[in-house]
Enzyme design. Structure first.
Site, PDB file in Angstrom:
ATOM      1  N   ASN A  13      32.506 141.274  41.851  1.00 29.12           N
ATOM      2  CA  ASN A  13      32.074 141.904  40.605  1.00 29.12           C
ATOM      3  C   ASN A  13      30.695 141.331  40.305  1.00 29.12           C
ATOM      4  O   ASN A  13      30.579 140.194  39.863  1.00 29.12           O
ATOM      5  CB  ASN A  13      33.066 141.580  39.475  1.00 29.12           C
ATOM      6  CG  ASN A  13      32.569 142.073  38.122  1.00 29.12           C
ATOM      7  OD1 ASN A  13      31.585 142.808  38.040  1.00 29.12           O
ATOM      8  ND2 ASN A  13      33.229 141.654  37.056  1.00 29.12           N
ATOM      9  N   LYS A  15      28.644 142.130  38.075  1.00 32.75           N
ATOM     10  CA  LYS A  15      28.287 142.118  36.643  1.00 32.75           C
ATOM     11  C   LYS A  15      26.860 142.677  36.468  1.00 32.75           C
ATOM     12  O   LYS A  15      26.486 143.584  37.185  1.00 32.75           O
ATOM     13  CB  LYS A  15      28.476 140.713  36.060  1.00 32.75           C
ATOM     14  CG  LYS A  15      29.885 140.166  36.382  1.00 32.75           C
ATOM     15  CD  LYS A  15      30.257 138.943  35.624  1.00 32.75           C
ATOM     16  CE  LYS A  15      31.684 138.538  36.017  1.00 32.75           C
ATOM     17  NZ  LYS A  15      32.173 137.397  35.271  1.00 32.75           N
ATOM     18  N   HIS A  98      37.703 144.829  32.064  1.00 34.28           N
ATOM     19  CA  HIS A  98      37.249 143.447  32.270  1.00 34.28           C
ATOM     20  C   HIS A  98      37.156 142.741  30.918  1.00 34.28           C
ATOM     21  O   HIS A  98      36.784 143.361  29.923  1.00 34.28           O
ATOM     22  CB  HIS A  98      35.889 143.438  32.979  1.00 34.28           C
ATOM     23  CG  HIS A  98      35.529 142.067  33.460  1.00 34.28           C
ATOM     24  ND1 HIS A  98      34.996 141.119  32.633  1.00 34.28           N
ATOM     25  CD2 HIS A  98      35.674 141.485  34.676  1.00 34.28           C
ATOM     26  CE1 HIS A  98      34.820 139.994  33.331  1.00 34.28           C
ATOM     27  NE2 HIS A  98      35.217 140.195  34.567  1.00 34.28           N
ATOM     28  N   GLU A 100      35.019 140.854  29.731  1.00 31.87           N
ATOM     29  CA  GLU A 100      33.688 140.933  29.093  1.00 31.87           C
ATOM     30  C   GLU A 100      33.521 142.259  28.357  1.00 31.87           C
ATOM     31  O   GLU A 100      32.850 142.332  27.327  1.00 31.87           O
ATOM     32  CB  GLU A 100      32.595 140.718  30.153  1.00 31.87           C
ATOM     33  CG  GLU A 100      32.529 139.247  30.560  1.00 31.87           C
ATOM     34  CD  GLU A 100      32.073 138.989  31.982  1.00 31.87           C
ATOM     35  OE1 GLU A 100      31.489 139.905  32.612  1.00 31.87           O
ATOM     36  OE2 GLU A 100      32.310 137.875  32.478  1.00 31.87           O
ATOM     37  N   GLU A 170      42.789 137.680  35.305  1.00 33.13           N
ATOM     38  CA  GLU A 170      41.604 136.860  35.063  1.00 33.13           C
ATOM     39  C   GLU A 170      41.736 136.125  33.732  1.00 33.13           C
ATOM     40  O   GLU A 170      41.432 136.694  32.667  1.00 33.13           O
ATOM     41  CB  GLU A 170      40.349 137.742  35.022  1.00 33.13           C
ATOM     42  CG  GLU A 170      40.084 138.489  36.308  1.00 33.13           C
ATOM     43  CD  GLU A 170      38.595 138.798  36.476  1.00 33.13           C
ATOM     44  OE1 GLU A 170      38.058 138.461  37.525  1.00 33.13           O
ATOM     45  OE2 GLU A 170      37.979 139.354  35.552  1.00 33.13           O
ATOM     46  N   GLY A 176      33.477 132.299  34.841  1.00 28.15           N
ATOM     47  CA  GLY A 176      32.108 131.805  34.746  1.00 28.15           C
ATOM     48  C   GLY A 176      32.005 130.396  34.176  1.00 28.15           C
ATOM     49  O   GLY A 176      30.927 129.946  33.814  1.00 28.15           O
ATOM     50  N   SER A 216      36.237 131.959  38.459  1.00 24.85           N
ATOM     51  CA  SER A 216      35.679 130.815  39.202  1.00 24.85           C
ATOM     52  C   SER A 216      36.290 130.637  40.593  1.00 24.85           C
ATOM     53  O   SER A 216      36.397 129.523  41.087  1.00 24.85           O
ATOM     54  CB  SER A 216      35.794 129.519  38.392  1.00 24.85           C
ATOM     55  OG  SER A 216      35.062 129.646  37.178  1.00 24.85           O
TER      56      SER A 216
HETATM   57  P1  13P Z   1      33.402 134.198  38.030  1.00 26.09           P
HETATM   58  O1  13P Z   1      33.901 134.250  39.451  1.00 26.09           O
HETATM   59  O2  13P Z   1      31.918 134.105  37.934  1.00 26.09           O
HETATM   60  O3  13P Z   1      34.125 133.179  37.231  1.00 26.09           O
HETATM   61  O4  13P Z   1      33.776 135.619  37.384  1.00 26.09           O
HETATM   62  C1  13P Z   1      35.044 136.101  37.521  1.00 26.09           C
HETATM   63  C2  13P Z   1      35.079 137.507  37.050  1.00 26.09           C
HETATM   64  O5  13P Z   1      34.920 137.762  35.862  1.00 26.09           O
HETATM   65  C3  13P Z   1      35.271 138.560  38.025  1.00 26.09           C
HETATM   66  O6  13P Z   1      35.501 139.770  37.408  1.00 26.09           O
END
Ligand code: 13P
Length: 255
Positions: A13, A15, A98, A100, A170, A176, A216
């Protein structure tokens, strides 16, 4: 035994990262490193990079996904992209719900459900994200939250359509932050989700159902996470932007 019934899916992903030029470069670097993968490999990229990603992955084992889509086919929805627009250019996957999007863009369980149904109707493979916040984990309501998110998102999804859905668990506190859920914590929730799928559908559907972990996940911790009985792949943020790291995760999933 059940784990063998499922092919792992490793999805990046990206982002809000990378331009089209950088997309071509990164995919160019990933391609040779994952060409012998024994798992499905997906890169989910920003809308403006989709066409580049599709061109760059033609004839390879890498599939392309978007990071969101709207529930309508077309209409007065400024700034949105429909599932049909995605399939029209050859996009195969889409991430929906997601954290976010839920956190920063007002996504709710109801709109997630609408997007899931529209994406499935258009023929996309859905990567549905669920997961609890730190506060929710500390209040001991992780299972309730994940259960509610899953039930609402899948409320109108038939058993047939479920074959085109993956869930990515997640935990928001692990995204992150460098704080990965332990393999045990992650597997516990993934296995809870599988039981829920068995309750909502049946055991056969649950055994075939791919449940990823995300938060992560990186080149170092991927193998331990992916070894767990109910972790069938990963949704990778930061580490998916580095070809060698992403490739190591793909390799761990291919064992
Ligand atoms: P990270 O791997 O950067 O923690 O992000 C995970 C994520 O949100 C994947 O959709």
């Amino acid at each position: 035994m059940n784990k063998k019934l499922r092919k792992a899916v490793i999805a990046g992903n990206w982002k809000m990262n990378k331009t089209p030029v950088e997309t071509a470069e990164l995919i160019g670097n990933i391609k040779p490193l994952v060409k012998n993968a024994d798992c499905d490999v997906v890169v989910c990229v920003p809308y403006v990079n989709l066409q580049t990603a599709i061109q760059c992955t033609e004839g390879t084992n890498i599939k392309v996904g978007a990071e969101n889509c709207h529930w309508a086919e077309s209409g007065a929805f400024t700034g949105e992209i429909s599932p049909q627009m995605l399939t029209s250019i050859g996009v195969e996957y889409v991430i929906i719900g997601h954290s976010e999007r839920r956190q920063y863009f007002g996504e709710t369980d109801e709109t997630v459900s609408m997007r899931v149904n529209a994406a499935l109707k258009a023929g996309l493979q859905v990567i549905l994200c669920v997961g609890e916040s730190l506060e929710q984990r500390e209040k001991n309501i992780t299972f309730e939250i994940v259960s509610m998110q899953t039930k609402i998102a899948l409320q109108n999804v038939s058993e047939e359509d479920l074959k085109n859905v993956i869930i990515a668990y997640e935990p928001v506190w692990a995204i992150g932050t460098g704080k990965t859920a332990t393999a045990k914590q992650a597997n516990e929730v993934n296995s809870f989700i599988r039981e829920l799928i068995a309750d909502l559908y049946n055991t056969k559907a649950a055994n075939a159902f791919v449940i990823q972990y995300g938060g992560s996940m990186n080149a170092e911790n991927a193998a331990e996470l992916l070894d767990q009985e109910d972790i069938d792949g990963g949704l990778i943020g930061g580490a998916s932007l580095k070809a060698p790291d992403f490739a190591k995760i793909v390799e761990a999933a291919s064992r």
